[in-house]
Design a protein around this motif. Structure first.
Motif, PDB file in Angstrom:
ATOM      1  N   GLU B 132     -11.467  16.172   5.860  1.00 26.80           N
ATOM      2  CA  GLU B 132     -11.228  16.771   4.544  1.00 26.80           C
ATOM      3  C   GLU B 132     -10.523  15.764   3.647  1.00 26.80           C
ATOM      4  OE1 GLU B 132      -7.140  19.288   5.367  1.00 26.80           O
ATOM      5  OE2 GLU B 132      -9.052  20.311   5.104  1.00 26.80           O
ATOM      6  N   ARG B 133     -10.804  15.895   2.354  1.00 27.56           N
ATOM      7  CA  ARG B 133     -10.248  14.920   1.422  1.00 27.56           C
ATOM      8  C   ARG B 133      -8.868  15.371   0.961  1.00 27.56           C
ATOM      9  NH1 ARG B 133     -15.475  15.619   0.276  1.00 27.56           N
ATOM     10  NH2 ARG B 133     -15.123  17.046  -1.454  1.00 27.56           N
ATOM     11  N   GLY B 134      -8.019  14.395   0.748  1.00 34.56           N
ATOM     12  CA  GLY B 134      -6.657  14.728   0.347  1.00 34.56           C
ATOM     13  C   GLY B 134      -5.872  13.462   0.107  1.00 34.56           C
ATOM     14  N   MET B 135      -4.644  13.430   0.586  1.00 31.27           N
ATOM     15  CA  MET B 135      -3.788  12.302   0.275  1.00 31.27           C
ATOM     16  C   MET B 135      -4.328  10.990   0.826  1.00 31.27           C
ATOM     17  SD  MET B 135      -0.121  14.163   0.589  1.00 31.27           S
ATOM     18  CE  MET B 135       0.956  12.775   0.363  1.00 31.27           C
ATOM     19  N   THR B 136      -4.938  11.015   2.017  1.00 29.89           N
ATOM     20  CA  THR B 136      -5.452   9.761   2.588  1.00 29.89           C
ATOM     21  C   THR B 136      -6.562   9.182   1.728  1.00 29.89           C
ATOM     22  OG1 THR B 136      -5.112  10.849   4.693  1.00 29.89           O
ATOM     23  CG2 THR B 136      -6.180   8.702   4.741  1.00 29.89           C
ATOM     24  N   THR B 137      -7.486  10.030   1.292  1.00 29.38           N
ATOM     25  CA  THR B 137      -8.589   9.496   0.494  1.00 29.38           C
ATOM     26  C   THR B 137      -8.080   9.005  -0.866  1.00 29.38           C
ATOM     27  OG1 THR B 137      -9.092  11.782  -0.089  1.00 29.38           O
ATOM     28  CG2 THR B 137     -10.477  10.768   1.571  1.00 29.38           C
ATOM     29  N   ILE B 138      -7.093   9.690  -1.422  1.00 31.27           N
ATOM     30  CA  ILE B 138      -6.524   9.212  -2.697  1.00 31.27           C
ATOM     31  C   ILE B 138      -5.852   7.859  -2.476  1.00 31.27           C
ATOM     32  CG2 ILE B 138      -4.923   9.708  -4.589  1.00 31.27           C
ATOM     33  CD1 ILE B 138      -5.229  12.639  -4.013  1.00 31.27           C
ATOM     34  N   TRP B 139      -5.152   7.752  -1.350  1.00 30.99           N
ATOM     35  CA  TRP B 139      -4.470   6.488  -1.040  1.00 30.99           C
ATOM     36  C   TRP B 139      -5.480   5.348  -0.930  1.00 30.99           C
ATOM     37  CZ3 TRP B 139      -5.001   4.090   3.922  1.00 30.99           C
ATOM     38  CH2 TRP B 139      -4.261   2.925   4.056  1.00 30.99           C
ATOM     39  N   ILE B 140      -6.600   5.592  -0.250  1.00 37.15           N
ATOM     40  CA  ILE B 140      -7.624   4.542  -0.114  1.00 37.15           C
ATOM     41  C   ILE B 140      -8.154   4.140  -1.491  1.00 37.15           C
ATOM     42  CG2 ILE B 140      -9.982   4.070   0.704  1.00 37.15           C
ATOM     43  CD1 ILE B 140      -9.334   5.735   3.172  1.00 37.15           C
ATOM     44  N   ALA B 141      -8.447   5.139  -2.322  1.00 38.86           N
ATOM     45  CA  ALA B 141      -8.982   4.852  -3.660  1.00 38.86           C
ATOM     46  C   ALA B 141      -7.983   4.019  -4.460  1.00 38.86           C
ATOM     47  CB  ALA B 141      -9.292   6.150  -4.390  1.00 38.86           C
TER      48      ALA B 141
END
Lengths: 303, 286
Positions: B132-141
């Motif tokens: 699921e998308r969340g803080m990790t995906t925002i961090w990668i972006a």
């Protein structure tokens, strides 16, 4: 730059790792995604999760690739999209020119000021770029609204009798873009102007050139790389700008970033949004390459 | 031949243009009236109300966390990239590498955001991650695009450095990694600091990327502000905005102050060392 053979040779051990880590990261999270966008722009919207059909199907030992050009055809059929692209290019172009006209003298003045003043002035220019762009755009919403300070002021001194409609117009979008992107124009211009050799200007004035002539024929041509970098830093992101037209623009302000956002979030049409992104990228590819070439020169110190 | 010319006047007007809207925003955040454009006397009650807004506070905390990790990872990644660009003149794919580093600086955010989201969706389908998308995906972006800013800042510093110091350490038998950690890193420390601050601020500021790659329940502060602001100017938002402006200005000022002081000391120490060695050499000659 000149290679330092001894240093480089000994770096060979960790070399692969040093190159590899940033390379793999950027490849995976920057370059690869574009190909996925390209792929999905050829698929069809579907009521599913994720909301598009697969273009590759594997059946009876055969790989079938179905490229659906419908999205691109659809974009050419509806004039809305054409106008959105043209609108974005026009707004970005005019804003870039305005930034250049306002930013060049500012960068020039900073480059000519004393060392101590330079640091402070640069900090003053840079600080807003670190402050939320959203907040700076928001500040203008209050200023430009029909009951806002600018209208109150103009009515107070009697220039106008009824409030001007400024918020939610193209005018507000220009103000917002120039306001937000001005520092990105000034910084590369300053970095370039500060390196100029004053003796050239002195020579020109000894030979009888006026201040304006020597500025126009020496300073401006010499700052070409700074102008290119600054203009690209403003123009390219401005074409795809979403926040500023959304908050300051009116319903008639057509910009492609905003249309893409609506297709994606409101209509949940991922393939159309992807096709819009692909075309935007195709339009911007020339300026991006120009910027990259310019930047590569700067990064390697060849400028 | 100091004179006030057209350029200086433009500079002053430009700075007023940049700062006046922010100053007015801060003043109006102390407006007692709920009508944002009518002045109703001084008050701080919009600020007091912020603490009770738990939704906003959790968004603030989430944004700060993401910004913190982004600052660390993008300095790491950006410094490596800057090192490659300035110290390794030839390798296969160098042009592409340079392009990959600088392109995120100008790429419109809607394109980067959309493409990253589609990548994450495709990855979830193929390898089951990110579930699921969340803080990790925002961090990668955020890391991907902040690293480019760090690379630009750090590489300009790396280019100025005197290579002979690194060379000398190598000649004395230090391993490359040791040279990098003990010699290069301390010399470029101010630019690392500047890069980290920049990444922190850029991450804290980002609306578009976060909107694309976040999932349910991971609303960041800019997303929260944006959804409120879309409907018009609100006194609570004036207060939040002013606090952010204050925090960023203080942060920037102190960071600038300390790096400037460190730089001054370093230059001073270097000059002193130079004078001492030349002094000794002269004494020996005499």
């Amino acid at each position: 730059m000149s290679a330092q053979p001894g240093l480089i040779k000994r770096m060979l051990d960790g070399r692969r790792l040093v190159i590899g880590i940033p390379f793999v990261w950027l490849f995976l999270f920057f370059l690869l995604p574009f190909f996925i966008v390209l792929k999905i722009s050829f698929s069809e919207a579907a009521v599913a999760i994720p909301p598009y059909t697969d273009i590759f199907t594997w059946a009876n030992d055969q790989l079938t690739v179905v490229l659906n050009l419908g999205n691109y055809l659809f974009l050419t059929e509806d004039e809305l999209y054409l106008y959105a692209y043209l609108g974005s290019l026009k707004i970005a172009f005019i804003s870039t020119l305005l930034c250049l006209v306002i930013g060049y003298p500012m960068a020039y003045a900073i480059a000519r000021s004393g060392r101590q003043a330079q640091t402070v002035l640069l900090l003053l220019i840079m600080m807003p770029t670190w402050t939320a762009i959203l907040i700076r755009v928001y500040a203008w919403m209050g200023l430009l609204s029909s009951s806002g300070l600018i209208n109150q002021f103009l009515m107070g001194i009697g220039v106008i009798s009824s409030p001007l409609r400024m918020l939610n117009t193209d005018f507000a979008v220009y103000v917002g873009i120039v306001y937000s992107y001005l520092p990105f124009m000034i910084l590369p211009l300053f970095a370039n102007l500060v390196k100029h050799d004053n003796s050239l200007l002195e020579a020109a004035s000894d030979l009888g050139a006026s201040r304006f002539t020597s500025f126009w024929r020496i300073t401006v041509p010499l700052s070409k790389n700074g102008i290119i970098a600054g203009c690209m830093l403003v123009f390219i992101p401005a074409v795809g700008e979403f926040v500023i037209p959304e908050l300051l623009g009116g319903p008639e302000t057509l910009m492609i970033g905003r249309v893409l956002w609506q297709e994606f979030f409101s209509n949940r049409d991922w393939p159309i949004a992807s096709a819009l992104a692909v075309i935007m990228l195709l339009i911007l590819i020339v300026p991006i390459i120009l910027f990259n070439k310019n930047q590569a020169k700067e990064l390697e110190g060849k400028a | 031949m100091k004179r006030i010319g057209f350029a200086e006047v433009m500079l002053c007007l430009g700075l007023i243009f940049i700062y006046l809207p922010m100053v007015i925003l801060v003043i109006y955040s102390f407006n007692a009236s709920r009508l944002v454009t009518v002045w109703g006397g001084w008050s701080t009650h919009w600020y007091a109300g912020l603490w009770d807004n738990t939704q906003l506070m959790s968004a603030v905390f989430r944004s700060l966390t993401i910004a913190f990790y982004t600052a660390i990872s993008s300095v790491f990644l950006g410094t490596l990239a800057a090192f490659v660009l300035t110290r390794i003149p030839r390798f296969r794919g160098r042009t592409m590498f340079g392009g990959l580093v600088t392109a995120p600086l100008v790429m419109p955010e809607v394109i980067t955001g959309l493409s990253l989201l589609l990548l994450f969706v495709a990855m979830a389908q193929m390898i089951g991650w990110p579930a699921e998308r969340g803080m990790t995906t925002i961090w990668i972006a955020h890391t991907s695009f902040c690293a480019s800013y760090v690379a630009v800042v750090v590489s300009s510093r790396l280019r100025e450095l005197d290579l002979s110091i690194e060379e000398a350490a190598m000649d004395l038998g230090a391993r490359p990694w040791k040279v990098f950690v003990l010699i290069t890193i301390p010399m470029i420390a101010p630019s690392l600091m500047a890069g980290a601050m920049m990444s922190f601020a850029l991450s804290l500021d980002d609306l578009v990327l976060a909107s694309f790659v976040s999932g349910p329940g991971s609303t960041t502060l800019p997303m929260e502000i944006f959804s409120a602001v879309r409907l018009g100017v609100k006194p609570e938002i004036n207060a939040v905005a002013s606090l952010i402006l204050l925090a960023v200005s203080l942060f920037t000022f102190f960071a600038w102050f300390f790096t400037a002081r460190a730089e001054k000391r370093r230059v001073h120490a270097m000059r002193q060392a130079m004078e001492e060695t030349t002094g000794k050499a002269q004494a020996q000659v005499a």
